[in-house]
Design an enzyme around this catalytic site. Sequence first.
Site, PDB file in Angstrom:
ATOM      1  N   LYS A   1      71.365   8.705   0.620  1.00 46.26           N
ATOM      2  CA  LYS A   1      72.858   8.162   0.754  1.00 46.26           C
ATOM      3  C   LYS A   1      72.855   6.732  -0.005  1.00 46.26           C
ATOM      4  O   LYS A   1      73.300   6.229  -0.537  1.00 46.26           O
ATOM      5  CB  LYS A   1      73.440   8.421   1.939  1.00 46.26           C
ATOM      6  CG  LYS A   1      73.799  10.229   1.951  1.00 46.26           C
ATOM      7  CD  LYS A   1      75.654  10.502   2.297  1.00 46.26           C
ATOM      8  CE  LYS A   1      76.065  11.795   1.869  1.00 46.26           C
ATOM      9  NZ  LYS A   1      77.328  12.061   2.146  1.00 46.26           N
TER      10      LYS A   1
ATOM     11  N   LYS B   1      71.889  23.644  -5.316  1.00 42.19           N
ATOM     12  CA  LYS B   1      72.894  24.189  -4.013  1.00 42.19           C
ATOM     13  C   LYS B   1      74.177  23.709  -5.320  1.00 42.19           C
ATOM     14  O   LYS B   1      74.532  22.899  -5.541  1.00 42.19           O
ATOM     15  CB  LYS B   1      72.394  23.352  -3.001  1.00 42.19           C
ATOM     16  CG  LYS B   1      72.305  23.752  -1.683  1.00 42.19           C
ATOM     17  CD  LYS B   1      71.740  22.760  -0.652  1.00 42.19           C
ATOM     18  CE  LYS B   1      73.353  22.651   0.366  1.00 42.19           C
ATOM     19  NZ  LYS B   1      72.990  22.430   1.544  1.00 42.19           N
TER      20      LYS B   1
ATOM     21  N   LYS C   1      80.041  20.994  -4.349  1.00 38.66           N
ATOM     22  CA  LYS C   1      81.777  20.009  -4.528  1.00 38.66           C
ATOM     23  C   LYS C   1      81.386  18.742  -5.518  1.00 38.66           C
ATOM     24  O   LYS C   1      82.411  18.488  -5.668  1.00 38.66           O
ATOM     25  CB  LYS C   1      82.350  20.247  -3.625  1.00 38.66           C
ATOM     26  CG  LYS C   1      81.909  18.976  -2.186  1.00 38.66           C
ATOM     27  CD  LYS C   1      82.746  17.868  -2.277  1.00 38.66           C
ATOM     28  CE  LYS C   1      82.424  16.740  -1.440  1.00 38.66           C
ATOM     29  NZ  LYS C   1      82.493  15.570  -2.027  1.00 38.66           N
TER      30      LYS C   1
END
Length: 330
Positions: free
Chosen positions: A110, A193, A196
């Site tokens: 991240k 995967k 969202k």
Amino acid sequence: MRVLSGIQPTGNLHLGNYLGAIRNWVRMQDEAPCFFFLADMHSISEHIDPAQRLTNVREMTAALVACGLDPERSVIFNQARVPAHAELQWLLNGIARMGWLNRMTQWKDKAGKNREGASVALFTYPVLQAADVLLYQPTHVPVGEDQKQHLELTRDVAIKFNTDFGVDLFTVPDPYIPKETARIMSLRDGTAKMSKSDPSDMSRINLADDDDTLSQKIRKAKTDPEPLPGEAAGLEGRPEAQNLVGIYAALAGTTPDAVCAQFAGQGFGTFKPAMAELVVAKLAPIRERYVALKDDQGALDAILIEGARKAAEVAHPTLLGAYEAMGLMR
Ligand code: TRP
């Protein structure tokens, strides 16, 4: 046995969240006292508009209840309403080591190349997660593969705390990765995967999608021209086909082998309409409950307030124990 888990309030739950995590939570309610929370305190590690954050928490609560989490049986709350999480995190900051946090793959992914610009909260995220867990002395913490490393750090923190202060305060928790956890992939790319954050909405099945949207997404899902094999082993090297069969099996409560046996030799022209019918039948009741609840701010806040009250009660003795063990209180 006591179960605890958390989920980031991202808004817009999709089928991957449901089959990968939430459905297992729903089942665990029959087996043990359960604590499920929305990690809104974790969400500050990245900037979100405050109004959006509140909406995310409410919508996620509505979605969890719509999926079958029962506020009468389980303790459902958001972290921000239980200050013990933030308090214990600060205490555990004295235990966790920089080196441990530096090794976390989620931090590395991240923060990327911009470590200097990342928030401190992103770095200490796993310490708050350790506090989340250790406050409740759970025996089982159901999480996906991607959270295993954070759970290991939680164990390390618990062991170091107990050792450093010569106490037996924290239960060392086990990550619990339920066997039937389905790994749901994108409808557009069987190797990614379902997420969202995928820019294409056609890649995912949202729990809020209406029947027509669901059918259309399945009709347009990427596949290959081959017919379905007689058993699941024959799906090797066909990630999109494997994903659709996996979703079908998970929703039908059966195995990929059984699905292949049922559709052996048939193409996706036959399989997809059957799959659309199944998806609609399983998701429509969840969506209906979700739609009925999501704008009922009063009802949702009442669930979270009551959950927080129960959670705080259970967390309190452990928090006090930590203050005392560290010589901050007596
Ligand atoms: N980090 C978890 C995730 O992104 C959410 C989470 C926060 C959590 N605190 C937790 C999960 C404690 C289990 C236990 O999925």
